[in-house]
Scaffold this motif. Structure first.
Motif, PDB file in Angstrom:
ATOM      1  N   SER A 229       0.802  -1.228   0.000  1.00  0.00           N
ATOM      2  CA  SER A 229       0.000   0.000   0.000  1.00  0.00           C
ATOM      3  C   SER A 229       0.832   1.273   0.000  1.00  0.00           C
ATOM      4  O   SER A 229       0.294   2.363  -0.164  1.00  0.00           O
ATOM      5  CB  SER A 229      -0.940   0.011   1.207  1.00  0.00           C
ATOM      6  N   GLY A 230       2.120   1.167   0.194  1.00  0.00           N
ATOM      7  CA  GLY A 230       2.944   2.361   0.198  1.00  0.00           C
ATOM      8  C   GLY A 230       4.282   2.114   0.865  1.00  0.00           C
ATOM      9  O   GLY A 230       4.570   0.991   1.301  1.00  0.00           O
ATOM     10  N   PRO A 231       5.124   3.141   0.951  1.00  0.00           N
ATOM     11  CA  PRO A 231       6.456   2.978   1.559  1.00  0.00           C
ATOM     12  C   PRO A 231       6.373   2.442   2.985  1.00  0.00           C
ATOM     13  O   PRO A 231       5.543   2.875   3.776  1.00  0.00           O
ATOM     14  CB  PRO A 231       7.017   4.407   1.542  1.00  0.00           C
ATOM     15  N   GLN A 232       7.238   1.486   3.294  1.00  0.00           N
ATOM     16  CA  GLN A 232       7.274   0.883   4.619  1.00  0.00           C
ATOM     17  C   GLN A 232       8.577   1.261   5.312  1.00  0.00           C
ATOM     18  O   GLN A 232       9.624   1.392   4.673  1.00  0.00           O
ATOM     19  CB  GLN A 232       7.167  -0.650   4.507  1.00  0.00           C
ATOM     20  N   ASP A 233       8.499   1.406   6.608  1.00  0.00           N
ATOM     21  CA  ASP A 233       9.693   1.671   7.407  1.00  0.00           C
ATOM     22  C   ASP A 233      10.580   0.431   7.382  1.00  0.00           C
ATOM     23  O   ASP A 233      10.149  -0.657   7.770  1.00  0.00           O
ATOM     24  CB  ASP A 233       9.283   2.006   8.845  1.00  0.00           C
ATOM     25  N   SER A 234      11.803   0.584   6.905  1.00  0.00           N
ATOM     26  CA  SER A 234      12.697  -0.573   6.766  1.00  0.00           C
ATOM     27  C   SER A 234      13.007  -1.239   8.092  1.00  0.00           C
ATOM     28  O   SER A 234      13.324  -2.432   8.133  1.00  0.00           O
ATOM     29  CB  SER A 234      14.005  -0.153   6.084  1.00  0.00           C
ATOM     30  N   SER A 235      12.897  -0.495   9.201  1.00  0.00           N
ATOM     31  CA  SER A 235      13.171  -1.088  10.508  1.00  0.00           C
ATOM     32  C   SER A 235      12.107  -2.100  10.914  1.00  0.00           C
ATOM     33  O   SER A 235      12.309  -2.894  11.838  1.00  0.00           O
ATOM     34  CB  SER A 235      13.269   0.012  11.578  1.00  0.00           C
ATOM     35  N   ASN A 236      10.965  -2.084  10.222  1.00  0.00           N
ATOM     36  CA  ASN A 236       9.897  -3.042  10.522  1.00  0.00           C
ATOM     37  C   ASN A 236      10.086  -4.376   9.814  1.00  0.00           C
ATOM     38  O   ASN A 236       9.273  -5.288   9.993  1.00  0.00           O
ATOM     39  CB  ASN A 236       8.532  -2.455  10.136  1.00  0.00           C
ATOM     40  N   ALA A 237      11.122  -4.486   9.002  1.00  0.00           N
ATOM     41  CA  ALA A 237      11.408  -5.751   8.317  1.00  0.00           C
ATOM     42  C   ALA A 237      12.108  -6.692   9.291  1.00  0.00           C
ATOM     43  O   ALA A 237      13.329  -6.835   9.305  1.00  0.00           O
ATOM     44  CB  ALA A 237      12.268  -5.509   7.085  1.00  0.00           C
TER      45      ALA A 237
ATOM     46  N   ARG B  10      14.504  -9.813   2.285  1.00  0.00           N
ATOM     47  CA  ARG B  10      14.412  -8.439   2.805  1.00  0.00           C
ATOM     48  C   ARG B  10      14.827  -8.383   4.277  1.00  0.00           C
ATOM     49  O   ARG B  10      15.532  -7.468   4.694  1.00  0.00           O
ATOM     50  CB  ARG B  10      12.977  -7.923   2.647  1.00  0.00           C
ATOM     51  N   ILE B  11      14.394  -9.356   5.054  1.00  0.00           N
ATOM     52  CA  ILE B  11      14.734  -9.380   6.477  1.00  0.00           C
ATOM     53  C   ILE B  11      16.240  -9.581   6.663  1.00  0.00           C
ATOM     54  O   ILE B  11      16.873  -8.918   7.491  1.00  0.00           O
ATOM     55  CB  ILE B  11      13.951 -10.495   7.205  1.00  0.00           C
ATOM     56  N   PHE B  12      16.809 -10.494   5.891  1.00  0.00           N
ATOM     57  CA  PHE B  12      18.243 -10.756   5.992  1.00  0.00           C
ATOM     58  C   PHE B  12      19.037  -9.490   5.663  1.00  0.00           C
ATOM     59  O   PHE B  12      20.019  -9.159   6.343  1.00  0.00           O
ATOM     60  CB  PHE B  12      18.636 -11.890   5.047  1.00  0.00           C
ATOM     61  N   SER B  13      18.596  -8.766   4.630  1.00  0.00           N
ATOM     62  CA  SER B  13      19.270  -7.520   4.260  1.00  0.00           C
ATOM     63  C   SER B  13      19.176  -6.494   5.381  1.00  0.00           C
ATOM     64  O   SER B  13      20.161  -5.807   5.692  1.00  0.00           O
ATOM     65  CB  SER B  13      18.624  -6.957   2.985  1.00  0.00           C
ATOM     66  N   ARG B  14      18.012  -6.403   6.008  1.00  0.00           N
ATOM     67  CA  ARG B  14      17.842  -5.459   7.108  1.00  0.00           C
ATOM     68  C   ARG B  14      18.743  -5.810   8.280  1.00  0.00           C
ATOM     69  O   ARG B  14      19.361  -4.947   8.903  1.00  0.00           O
ATOM     70  CB  ARG B  14      16.373  -5.454   7.540  1.00  0.00           C
ATOM     71  N   LEU B  15      18.851  -7.092   8.602  1.00  0.00           N
ATOM     72  CA  LEU B  15      19.675  -7.520   9.729  1.00  0.00           C
ATOM     73  C   LEU B  15      21.160  -7.275   9.474  1.00  0.00           C
ATOM     74  O   LEU B  15      21.924  -6.998  10.403  1.00  0.00           O
ATOM     75  CB  LEU B  15      19.438  -9.006  10.012  1.00  0.00           C
ATOM     76  N   VAL B  16      21.548  -7.358   8.207  1.00  0.00           N
ATOM     77  CA  VAL B  16      22.957  -7.165   7.860  1.00  0.00           C
ATOM     78  C   VAL B  16      23.325  -5.688   7.806  1.00  0.00           C
ATOM     79  O   VAL B  16      24.383  -5.271   8.298  1.00  0.00           O
ATOM     80  CB  VAL B  16      23.271  -7.832   6.504  1.00  0.00           C
ATOM     81  N   HIS B  17      22.463  -4.856   7.241  1.00  0.00           N
ATOM     82  CA  HIS B  17      22.825  -3.486   6.913  1.00  0.00           C
ATOM     83  C   HIS B  17      22.283  -2.425   7.870  1.00  0.00           C
ATOM     84  O   HIS B  17      22.719  -1.269   7.795  1.00  0.00           O
ATOM     85  CB  HIS B  17      22.351  -3.144   5.491  1.00  0.00           C
ATOM     86  N   GLU B  18      21.371  -2.782   8.757  1.00  0.00           N
ATOM     87  CA  GLU B  18      20.772  -1.772   9.610  1.00  0.00           C
ATOM     88  C   GLU B  18      20.982  -2.113  11.085  1.00  0.00           C
ATOM     89  O   GLU B  18      21.655  -3.077  11.416  1.00  0.00           O
ATOM     90  CB  GLU B  18      19.286  -1.613   9.261  1.00  0.00           C
ATOM     91  N   THR B  19      20.384  -1.314  11.949  1.00  0.00           N
ATOM     92  CA  THR B  19      20.608  -1.477  13.383  1.00  0.00           C
ATOM     93  C   THR B  19      20.125  -2.837  13.871  1.00  0.00           C
ATOM     94  O   THR B  19      19.136  -3.373  13.351  1.00  0.00           O
ATOM     95  CB  THR B  19      19.866  -0.381  14.162  1.00  0.00           C
ATOM     96  N   PRO B  20      20.795  -3.422  14.871  1.00  0.00           N
ATOM     97  CA  PRO B  20      20.390  -4.732  15.399  1.00  0.00           C
ATOM     98  C   PRO B  20      18.992  -4.674  16.018  1.00  0.00           C
ATOM     99  O   PRO B  20      18.487  -3.609  16.377  1.00  0.00           O
ATOM    100  CB  PRO B  20      21.456  -5.024  16.467  1.00  0.00           C
TER     101      PRO B  20
END
Length: 333
Positions: free
Chosen positions: A145-153, A200-210
């Motif tokens: 439905s629209g842009p999602q906050d990447s931290s929610n992945a 998507r989740i794996f990318s978030r865990l690798v590149h963003e805050t724990p």
């Protein structure tokens, strides 16, 4: 300014006591039913393959059914008396994924009940399948439905997708004429959603805050797509081929890697710890099935070790949850 501790002032300040209310019953507690049902099915498999634990498996299955009834009554009461709290959970970008645990619990209970009551097993499977497809559709529609906050992945994203795999896992032997095609549909939806969300989740865990400490146990959910996928795939196609072996072994690899990160003393107990239960239960069932098919002593030892670990882990979680409930902490705000 003097910021030293003043016992007189501290004593004069009012103390707000925590209130226990059904309003605080968390939806993710339905994960306990998933874990217990999966544990019961694993011991049932152990009884079928090795003649050990079959009766224990049936008893655990009954316990899973009882826990589900109690939680369903509790959450229904919450829905009636505090609909705004339920709406807040359903609208939350992370918590909403845990509504999938209700549908998965119903599907797993259909497998638990099926050998004892064919009609009940089929009714639960149809109900669980309908809830699962509906929820998966709602979740995907919301994400698109629209842009999602990447931290929610977060790993909880996988729950609705894995839920559709559970349709094929529990429904491969359903006698209805339409069941075979519906299982293929569920396997297709679950496999693609799991692949997309996992990436998507794996990318978030690798590149963003724990992840926050409270969400660390949910890392184990990353194991579920591979082991549930293994069970669903082999149930639908009736054989364990090389592709099924790849699914099983990668899930086993992830379990070993994630165990080091999840099972830490600095992560306090909370209902979120039940997130570990079903992924490990799926791994246990898959390991038993794979070891039996390969007739390997090493694999049999691994399967037995995983089953024992799962049994101990869920026993500890159940005891801690009951202590938290009776002490008033579980439902405190």
């Amino acid at each position: 300014m003097n910021t030293a501790y003043n016992p007189t002032v501290a004593a004069a300040q009012p103390v707000t006591a925590s209130k226990t209310s059904i309003k605080n019953l968390p939806i993710n507690l339905f994960g306990s039913v998933m874990g217990l049902a999966g544990l019961g099915l694993a011991w049932r498999l152990s009884g079928q393959y090795y003649g050990v634990g079959g009766t224990l498996g049936e008893a655990i299955g009954v316990l899973a059914g009882l826990v589900f009834v109690l939680l369903a009554l509790g959450y229904l009461t919450k829905w009636i008396n505090h609909p705004e709290a339920v709406r807040a959970e359903f609208d939350h970008p992370i918590t909403s994924n845990f509504f999938g645990t209700v549908a998965i619990a119903v599907l797993l209970l259909s497998a638990v009940a099926g050998p004892h009551n064919e009609w009940l097993g089929q009714a639960l499977w149809i109900l669980g399948s309908a809830l699962t497809v509906l929820l998966a559709g709602l979740v995907v529609s919301r994400l698109l439905s629209g842009p999602q906050d990447s931290s929610n992945a977060v790993p909880a994203w996988l729950i609705p997708g894995v839920a559709t795999l559970d349709i094929a896992l529990t429904g491969a032997h359903m006698p209805m004429a339409w069941a075979a095609e519906f299982n293929l549909f569920a396997l297709a939806v679950g496999a693609v959603l799991a692949l997309v969300f996992f990436t998507r989740i794996f990318s978030r865990l690798v590149h963003e805050t724990p992840l926050a400490k409270g969400m660390v146990p949910s890392l184990m959910v990353l194991v579920a797509p591979f082991e549930v996928g293994f069970l669903a795939y082999t149930n639908v196609f009736g054989e364990i081929d090389r592709f099924a072996s790849v699914l099983f072994y990668f899930g086993l690899f992830l379990f070993v890697v994630l165990s080091v990160k999840v099972f830490r003393r600095d992560v306090p107990f909370a209902p979120s710890w039940w997130a570990i239960s079903f992924p490990i239960a799926a791994l246990s069932n898959a390991a038993l099935k794979y070891a039996h098919a390969q007739d390997s002593t090493v694999l049999t030892v691994i399967a037995a070790a995983i089953l024992l670990f799962l049994t101990v882990a869920l026993t500890v979680l159940l005891v801690k949850t009951l202590i938290s409930l009776f002490s008033g902490k579980l439902l405190a705000n």
